[in-house]
Structures are given as C-alpha cells and as structure tokens.
Design an enzyme around this catalytic site. Structure first.
Site, PDB file in Angstrom:
ATOM      1  CB  THR A 173    -119.389  58.404 -21.406  1.00  0.00           C
ATOM      2  OG1 THR A 173    -120.674  58.745 -21.945  1.00  0.00           O
ATOM      3  CG2 THR A 173    -118.544  57.787 -22.508  1.00  0.00           C
ATOM      4  CE  LYS A 200    -121.432  59.328 -25.675  1.00  0.00           C
ATOM      5  NZ  LYS A 200    -121.557  59.785 -24.293  1.00  0.00           N
ATOM      6  CE  LYS A 221    -115.455  60.050 -19.724  1.00  0.00           C
ATOM      7  NZ  LYS A 221    -116.679  60.388 -18.974  1.00  0.00           N
TER       8      LYS A 221
END
Length: 325
Positions: A96, A171, A246
């Site tokens: 990611t 995502k 994050k």
C-alpha cells in the site's frame, strides 16, 4: 497451472500470502532481509533466495509486499529487479503506497520491457493467513487476467479497479472510510457508556439498524459483542494502528494534492497519527476507543481554556483545511 513466483517481503502479511501460493501448487522463491521472516516462510514451503534480484531472475511473476513506495521504487531502480528479470516478467505490487509512486513504478516496469499491476490488499493478517483477502488491482486487462489466478489463491475477492494506480486509489479511499467509521463507532460506545447504556445493548441495536458497519459487526472496538474482534485480545492486531495511520496519511496527501475537501478524513488521519505514535504503536486500530475514553474521562480540563463542549480542531487541522480552500 504452476507459476514460478518471486515473493519479496515476507513479513506479517507477505509470509502467509506466500505460503498460500505454495499451498495452491505454485513454485515460490522468497526473499526478506529479516532472517527470521525468511526462515518462517521456508518452513511453509517457500524456497529461500540469496537476494531479491536472484529471486526475480528466476521468476515469471515478481510479487512485492513492502512498507513504502520508496522501497518499491528502490528495488525497481538501477541494477535492481527490473534489470534482473527476464523480458516480459509480470510485476505485481501488493504494497500500500502513494498513488504517484505506484504509477511511477508501473512506468518504470513497462519502460524496462515488463508488465505491471498494482494490487494492494484489505483483510489484515487474519485475511492473509486464511486466504480471504480482498485485492484491488490497477493495470491493463491482460495483466489483470494473468495475475488473477495468483491473487485468487491468496484472497476471496479480486477486483479490477482500472488503469495503473487505480488499485492504490481504491485502497486509500476504502481505508479512509474504515478509519472514520472506527472512530465514529468508538465514540458512540463511549457516549453510550456515559448515558448508562451497556455495550451489548448498543451493539444489538446498531448492528441491526442504520449504524451497522464492518467496524461494528466484525472489528467491534469493545470486548464482548464480537468474540473474534481484537478487543477481546487486548487489542493485539489485526490491523495495526500504525498501518491505519499510514493509509490515512496517504489519503490525506492525495486529498491535499487534488484540492478535495475531506474534513473527516483529515481529522481521522490526525487522530490515528497521534494514537499510533503513543499507546497504539503495537495495538490494533480499534484500540483508539481507549484514547477516546481516556480523553472523555479527563473532562472539560482537557479542552482549550478548560471549557466544556466539543473538542476543538487542533491548529494543524486548520492549516490542512486552509490548504484545501
């Protein structure tokens, strides 16, 4: 049909994912700079490689699962994976990372004569172990078709979201929804407690009403109602709070770059950044309920000027919003 896969990054997510490829009958060459991770993967049938480039040189598909975009780009860079791999190798990045970094990696791979797909995952360590992950893929139709059987061996659902970077975009948008939802569910449980309503009563109502969501019914932030949630294991991850911080940071960066007003997304990013840097450093992201409860117990004294009322956004939040208007 057996495929030779180089799997690079064998940590908490990558290790179980590589093991599931082995279970599906594929030949997996693995590499991780952490000896313990490499040894654990070897115990699951992954063939240890001497280096990342050595693994890539022997593979039909190179799959990466790394912490950040800079690491993906560094591995793809001069003298790295792209140079070591055979022409036409399919590179699938399941990390990611920033959408811009993902697109840069895609361009580098194609420019070196290879094929590329970004395919980040949702489902956490539990999903990686059980092969129930959701993959969000970005890239060409042919690349997606080539990668789909491998992704299906590691997950329950595989979605082609569009061109290069589309998987990463899906995502970070999904996890922005999840982060905001978990904060909302956590605040509701703390409020319910202050009003004399039990956790069970709120869960029984909200899980069957319009408040129903994954953060409530699967990853419930309080012990009891959902026995399998991390709340019943002292908030051991699961999906670790630093990873949520994050992902929300990536969403916040994308929102600022695009001039999109994501006020709740920016606030959620700030709250999770603070939680991940403190008590949440080694806890599931649902543990943020404890921070909300602690701040609530402190009462009006915790608020600017000691005044009761809603918590005021911090100066950083004002700066973030100013950038968007």
């Amino acid at each position: 049909m057996t495929t030779t896969v180089a799997f690079l990054g064998l940590g908490h997510m990558g290790g179980p994912m590589a093991a599931n490829l082995v279970k599906a009958g594929h030949s997996v060459l693995g590499y991780d700079p952490v000896p313990e991770a490499l040894a654990a993967a070897a115990g699951a049938g992954v063939e240890p490689a001497a280096s990342a480039t050595a693994a890539a040189a022997e593979a039909e598909v190179v799959l990466t699962m790394l912490p950040a975009g800079r690491q993906v780009l560094a591995l793809y860079g001069e003298g790295g994976l792209l140079a070591a791999a055979r022409p036409g190798t399919l590179f699938v990045d399941c990390s990611t990372i920033d959408v811009a970094d993902s697109r840069a990696a895609h361009r580098a791979a194609v420019g070196a004569g290879h094929r590329a797909l970004d395919a980040p995952v949702s489902g956490g360590v539990t999903g990686a172990e059980a092969a129930t992950l959701t993959f969000m893929a970005g890239g060409g139709e042919a690349e997606f078709a080539a990668a789909e059987p491998l992704l299906a061996a590691m997950g329950r659902k595989v979605v082609h979201c569009g061109g290069a970077g589309a998987g990463q975009a899906a995502k970070i948008c999904n996890n922005m929804i999840l982060g905001i939802s978990m904060i909302a569910v956590s605040e509701a449980f703390v409020l319910a407690d202050s009003l004399g309503l039990s956790d069970r009563a709120l869960f029984d109502v909200a899980s069957a009403a319009s408040g129903q969501c994954w953060a409530l019914t699967v990853n419930c932030p309080v012990p009891g109602p959902v026995p399998g949630s991390p709340a019943n294991r002292d908030y051991r991850p699961g999906f670790a709070a630093p990873l949520m911080a994050k992902d929300l940071g990536l969403a916040a960066d994308a929102a600022r770059a695009g001039g999109v007003d994501t006020e709740l997304g920016l606030r959620a990013a700030a709250l999770y950044a603070a939680y991940a840097e403190g008590e949440g450093a080694d806890r599931d992201f649902s543990g943020i309920v404890r921070s909300i409860r602690a701040r609530s117990a402190a009462g009006p004294a915790r608020r600017p000027g000691g005044q009761a009322g809603p918590v005021q956004p911090d100066p950083q939040h004002h700066d973030e919003k100013d950038e968007l208007t």
